[in-house]
Design an enzyme around this catalytic site. Structure first.
Site: not given
Ligand code: NAD
Ligand code: 6OD
Length: 487
Positions: A182, A391, A292, A258
């Site tokens: 997906k 973040e 990231c 991750e």
């Protein structure tokens, strides 16, 4: 130079059992170009039904044609996927740029070649590794027998769509698994083209399946809870990881995660400042800061703090923000309106928390449409500011001075995240000493994002579960049986 901008609308369909198909209920959603806010095309909106079709096809292929193909043949097919990606490099880079807002030049130089290399690397690696074997005196020999885990769900984010999908799909196929993928709802295009490529490379029908859609109560949720999916490889936010883990709990799926990062970039006064500035521009703003691994918390030793801030701000102002298809563009558009508003909200938080904005923080002058934000540098924030703790995943960095090694280590570790860190120093002893104390899965010294695909890659704390890369990837995508033979 301008790359071809005229886009034929691309309508993205699911790919199930070797065929492109619509959703059963014909539902679609629009795919928006973040640089122009125009519609790029429609995307089939899948859910439980489509995921179930895909899982059945994957299960049949796992126990059927894919199982019969030898390791060497499988390696050749995987290599061929990499070759075909390179043959379509220009087209894929263009689609990636249109979909994400990232510079075309970046997609062409990094995302697409790396996507091809993910297949080339695992095609070689899978046929060159051995397995554990031990002789126990004259009593017995033991060896580990490897088999596929089964049907794997691969759920992807939007920031490096093809690079990250292939980083998971290549080892998944190498170990003989089948997949239900997906892609992120905001970036469906290159994953769709990859399905054509897999078919052309000779991947049997049903081995790779793609279902477009959203997260909870949609295709993502359906993959997480499907009882006949054996493992899930997920890249995305920690909160989504929690939701997937809860849905996957009933069927005890194997998980590889991750997740996000709030990565420290630690600059000691003895470092080579030219090198630091050049790399820190990349580690802060490449891909609009939507990587990231970006070093969004910069810590600079006090004696060079002012000089660093001044030179870093000057270099940042040189970056060209604008049309991602323009060859000279360094910083493109953020991926969506929702994400753009979220990133901008952190600039407001910084202002309210008493931070100084040295450059950026606003839409570039003259660009009326699209989700563009100037690269933003902030100082003067307390460690408790949300800008320093959360973040942001955009072109926004904070810079903080430090005096002592222990102090910067404490600040670097003062986060739930533990993905990556960068340390700048010419003192080798200090580099090792600090690296051993930083709580992060990936630590670079005097460099950033220098990758060797054999090495362990992943995060600790809320940044991930498990490691990928080389044998770590093959371990996740296989089940081991230890076989003991009495001598
Ligand atoms: P996200 O978690 O919002 O979405 C990722 C994927 O999960 C999408 O396909 C989404 O549709 C799906 N999803 C959302 N909710 C779901 C649910 N409840 N069940 C199943 N699927 C669901 O992440 P994003 O915004 O696409 O990506 C940004 C995040 O990804 C950042 O935190 C970034 O740091 C992280 N990331 C990490 C790495 C890494 O290597 N560690 C790499 C890239 C991105
Ligand atoms: O280089 C890689 O293998 C990798 N997974 C990079 C992730 C980048 C995150 O945005």
């Amino acid at each position: 130079m301008q790359v071809e901008t005229k886009v034929k609308a691309m309508n993205c369909l699911h790919f199930i059992n070797g065929q492109f198909v619509q959703s059963q209920n014909k539902k679609t959603f629009e795919n928006i170009n973040p640089a122009t806010e125009e519609v790029l095309g429609t995307v089939a909106e899948g859910g439980k039904e489509e995921v179930d079709f895909a899982v059945r096809a994957a299960r049949r292929a796992l126990d059927g044609p894919w199982k019969k193909i030898t390791l060497t043949e499988r390696s050749k097919i995987i290599r061929r996927i990499g070759d075909l990606i390179l043959e379509r490099q220009e087209e894929l880079a263009r689609l990636e740029s249109l979909d994400t807002g990232k510079p075309f030049a970046l997609a062409k130089k990094i995302d697409i070649p790396r996507a091809a290399y993910n297949f080339h690397f695992f095609a070689d690696y899978m046929i060159s590794v051995g397995t554990d074997a031990y002789q126990q005196d004259d009593q017995a020999i033991h060896y580990a027998y490897r088999r596929p885990v089964g049907v794997v769900g691969i759920i992807k984010p939007w920031n490096l769509p093809l690079l990250l999908l292939t980083w998971k799909l290549a080892p998944c196929l190498a170990m003989g698994n089948t997949a239900v993928i997906k892609p992120a709802e905001w970036t469906p295009m290159t994953a769709t083209v990859l399905m054509e490529i897999c078919k052309e490379a000779g991947v049997p029908d049903g081995v790779v399946n793609l279902v477009h859609g959203f997260g909870p109560n949609s295709a993502g949720g359906a993959i997480s809870e499907h009882p006949d999916i054996d493992a899930i490889s997920f890249i995305g936010e920690p909160g989504t990881g929690t939701a997937i883990m809860k849905s996957a709990a009933d069927s005890l799926k194997k998980l590889s995660y991750e997740l996000g990062g709030k990565n420290p970039n630690i600059i000691f006064a003895d470092s080579d400042l030219d090198d630091v500035i050049e790399t820190t521009i990349r580690s802060s703003f490449i891909n609009q800061g939507e990587v990231c691994l970006c070093g969004s918390r910069i810590y600079v030793e006090r004696p060079i703090f002012d000089e660093f801030v001044q030179r870093f701000v000057e270099a940042t102002k040189e970056l060209k923000v604008g049309d991602p298809l323009e060859k000279e563009t360094n910083v493109g558009a953020l991926v969506s309106k929702e994400h753009y508003d979220r990133v901008k909200s952190y600039v407001e938080i910084a202002k309210n928390d008493g931070g100084t904005i040295h450059t950026g923080g606003k839409r570039p002058v003259g660009i009326e449409k699209g989700y563009f934000l100037e690269p933003t540098i902030i100082t003067g924030l307390d460690r408790n500011s949300r800008c320093v703790r959360e973040e942001i995943f955009g072109p926004v960095v904070t810079i903080t001075p430090f005096d002592m090694e222990e102090e910067v280590i404490m600040q670097a570790n003062d986060t739930h995240y533990g993905l990556s860190a960068t340390i700048w120093t010419t003192d080798l002893k200090k580099a090792h000493r600090v690296a051993h104390q930083i709580e992060a899965g990936i630590i670079w010294v005097n460099t950033w994002f220098l990758r060797d695909l054999r090495t362990p890659f992943g995060g600790m704390k809320h940044s991930g579960i498990g490691r990928t890369g080389g044998m770590h990837s093959l371990d996740f995508y296989s089940e081991l049986s230890n076989i003991t033979i009495k001598l």
